[in-house]
Design a protein around this motif. Structure first.
Motif, PDB file in Angstrom:
ATOM      1  N   SER A  28       0.820  -1.207   0.000  1.00 20.15           N
ATOM      2  CA  SER A  28       0.000   0.000   0.000  1.00 20.15           C
ATOM      3  C   SER A  28       0.859   1.264   0.000  1.00 20.15           C
ATOM      4  CB  SER A  28      -0.914   0.012   1.231  1.00 20.15           C
ATOM      5  OG  SER A  28      -1.496   1.281   1.395  1.00 20.15           O
ATOM      6  N   GLU A  29       0.640   2.099  -0.995  1.00 17.43           N
ATOM      7  CA  GLU A  29       1.399   3.352  -1.090  1.00 17.43           C
ATOM      8  C   GLU A  29       1.083   4.282   0.080  1.00 17.43           C
ATOM      9  OE1 GLU A  29       4.045   6.031  -1.946  1.00 17.43           O
ATOM     10  OE2 GLU A  29       3.914   4.166  -3.078  1.00 17.43           O
ATOM     11  N   SER A  30      -0.191   4.332   0.496  1.00 23.05           N
ATOM     12  CA  SER A  30      -0.551   5.228   1.599  1.00 23.05           C
ATOM     13  C   SER A  30       0.130   4.793   2.903  1.00 23.05           C
ATOM     14  CB  SER A  30      -2.068   5.290   1.784  1.00 23.05           C
ATOM     15  OG  SER A  30      -2.588   4.028   2.149  1.00 23.05           O
ATOM     16  N   ILE A  31       0.208   3.501   3.132  1.00 22.10           N
ATOM     17  CA  ILE A  31       0.871   2.994   4.339  1.00 22.10           C
ATOM     18  C   ILE A  31       2.372   3.251   4.246  1.00 22.10           C
ATOM     19  CG2 ILE A  31       1.367   0.933   5.742  1.00 22.10           C
ATOM     20  CD1 ILE A  31      -1.554   1.901   5.932  1.00 22.10           C
ATOM     21  N   ARG A  32       2.959   3.013   3.091  1.00 27.12           N
ATOM     22  CA  ARG A  32       4.405   3.282   2.930  1.00 27.12           C
ATOM     23  C   ARG A  32       4.714   4.762   3.165  1.00 27.12           C
ATOM     24  NH1 ARG A  32       4.099   0.079  -1.832  1.00 27.12           N
ATOM     25  NH2 ARG A  32       4.617   1.901  -3.084  1.00 27.12           N
ATOM     26  N   SER A  33       3.842   5.623   2.671  1.00 26.97           N
ATOM     27  CA  SER A  33       4.038   7.054   2.864  1.00 26.97           C
ATOM     28  C   SER A  33       3.982   7.428   4.347  1.00 26.97           C
ATOM     29  CB  SER A  33       2.971   7.820   2.082  1.00 26.97           C
ATOM     30  OG  SER A  33       3.089   9.196   2.308  1.00 26.97           O
ATOM     31  N   LEU A  34       2.995   6.892   5.052  1.00 28.59           N
ATOM     32  CA  LEU A  34       2.896   7.151   6.487  1.00 28.59           C
ATOM     33  C   LEU A  34       4.078   6.552   7.249  1.00 28.59           C
ATOM     34  CD1 LEU A  34      -0.932   6.661   6.893  1.00 28.59           C
ATOM     35  CD2 LEU A  34       0.334   8.726   7.524  1.00 28.59           C
ATOM     36  N   LEU A  35       4.550   5.393   6.801  1.00 24.01           N
ATOM     37  CA  LEU A  35       5.728   4.788   7.444  1.00 24.01           C
ATOM     38  C   LEU A  35       6.973   5.633   7.216  1.00 24.01           C
ATOM     39  CD1 LEU A  35       5.305   0.946   6.907  1.00 24.01           C
ATOM     40  CD2 LEU A  35       5.447   2.178   9.079  1.00 24.01           C
ATOM     41  N   SER A  36       7.066   6.271   6.061  1.00 24.32           N
ATOM     42  CA  SER A  36       8.184   7.190   5.817  1.00 24.32           C
ATOM     43  C   SER A  36       8.142   8.341   6.818  1.00 24.32           C
ATOM     44  CB  SER A  36       8.140   7.744   4.386  1.00 24.32           C
ATOM     45  OG  SER A  36       8.429   6.742   3.461  1.00 24.32           O
ATOM     46  N   ARG A  93      -6.423  -1.369   6.338  1.00 22.36           N
ATOM     47  CA  ARG A  93      -5.618  -0.256   5.830  1.00 22.36           C
ATOM     48  C   ARG A  93      -6.129   1.058   6.412  1.00 22.36           C
ATOM     49  NH1 ARG A  93      -5.793  -0.032  -0.197  1.00 22.36           N
ATOM     50  NH2 ARG A  93      -4.516  -1.883   0.039  1.00 22.36           N
ATOM     51  N   SER A  94      -7.438   1.228   6.398  1.00 20.34           N
ATOM     52  CA  SER A  94      -8.033   2.454   6.927  1.00 20.34           C
ATOM     53  C   SER A  94      -7.692   2.631   8.410  1.00 20.34           C
ATOM     54  CB  SER A  94      -9.546   2.413   6.723  1.00 20.34           C
ATOM     55  OG  SER A  94     -10.154   3.516   7.329  1.00 20.34           O
ATOM     56  N   GLN A  95      -7.819   1.566   9.178  1.00 20.83           N
ATOM     57  CA  GLN A  95      -7.497   1.625  10.610  1.00 20.83           C
ATOM     58  C   GLN A  95      -6.004   1.875  10.821  1.00 20.83           C
ATOM     59  OE1 GLN A  95      -9.079  -2.180  11.812  1.00 20.83           O
ATOM     60  NE2 GLN A  95     -11.011  -1.271  12.496  1.00 20.83           N
ATOM     61  N   THR A  99      -3.979   4.838  12.790  1.00 17.80           N
ATOM     62  CA  THR A  99      -3.027   4.489  13.841  1.00 17.80           C
ATOM     63  C   THR A  99      -1.660   5.110  13.564  1.00 17.80           C
ATOM     64  OG1 THR A  99      -4.177   2.419  14.306  1.00 17.80           O
ATOM     65  CG2 THR A  99      -1.883   2.553  15.018  1.00 17.80           C
ATOM     66  N   LEU A 100      -1.208   5.014  12.321  1.00 18.40           N
ATOM     67  CA  LEU A 100       0.094   5.591  11.966  1.00 18.40           C
ATOM     68  C   LEU A 100       0.085   7.113  12.124  1.00 18.40           C
ATOM     69  CD1 LEU A 100       1.065   3.405   8.892  1.00 18.40           C
ATOM     70  CD2 LEU A 100       2.364   3.623  11.024  1.00 18.40           C
ATOM     71  N   ALA A 101      -0.990   7.751  11.719  1.00 19.27           N
ATOM     72  CA  ALA A 101      -1.081   9.206  11.871  1.00 19.27           C
ATOM     73  C   ALA A 101      -1.013   9.591  13.355  1.00 19.27           C
ATOM     74  CB  ALA A 101      -2.366   9.724  11.234  1.00 19.27           C
ATOM     75  N   GLN A 102      -1.724   8.844  14.212  1.00 21.72           N
ATOM     76  CA  GLN A 102      -1.680   9.113  15.656  1.00 21.72           C
ATOM     77  C   GLN A 102      -0.285   8.859  16.214  1.00 21.72           C
ATOM     78  OE1 GLN A 102      -4.860   6.532  16.948  1.00 21.72           O
ATOM     79  NE2 GLN A 102      -6.283   8.239  17.169  1.00 21.72           N
TER      80      GLN A 102
END
Length: 144
Positions: A28-36, A93-95, A99-102
């Motif tokens: 997932s690109e959105s998850i990878r972006s948040l992980l960055s 993914r949504s959850q 979580t990553l944003a928090q």
């Protein structure tokens, strides 16, 4: 255990490696972006720890509880991505994005706390010294 400042800095380095490995294995690109963003936040936190000695309680909680728990969640999400259960992937993914944003906000908050504790302590010392000086002046004027 992250008992000393050096232990916590070393632990941060290991977490950075794990986050990078996890990012590389997630589709997932959105998850990878948040992980960055998470990785950058942990790097900034690690770098701040070189300069400041405060915030120990928050750092220990972050390193021993929250970040390992996040890594477990990421591993579960990674396994889910491989499973191909599209509906479950979307829900997770949504959850995970939330979580990553928090987590990113929490890491940034802890990074801000580190210097603030020392600034507050320095201000308190300065006020105490000023009070001591005033009391000393008053005592000397009474003695004269």
């Amino acid at each position: 255990m992250t008992e000393t400042k050096e232990d916590r800095i070393l632990h941060a380095g290991k977490l950075l490696k794990e986050l990078e490995d996890m990012k590389a294995s997630i589709r997932s690109e959105s998850i990878r972006s948040l992980l960055s963003e998470t990785r950058r936040a942990v790097e900034e936190l690690r770098d701040a720890q070189y300069l400041f000695d405060s915030g120990e309680k928050e750092l220990i909680r972050l390193y021993e509880r929250y970040l390992p728990y996040l890594l477990d969640i990421l591993k579960q999400y990674q396994a889910l991505e491989v499973s191909g259960n599209y509906e479950a992937i979307l829900k997770s993914r949504s959850q995970l994005e939330k979580t990553l944003a928090q987590m990113n906000d929490t890491i940034k908050t802890v990074t801000k706390i580190l210097p603030q504790d020392e600034i507050d302590e320095a201000n308190a010392r300065a006020k105490a010294e000023e009070l001591r000086r005033l009391l000393e002046e008053q005592r000397n004027s009474v003695i004269k």
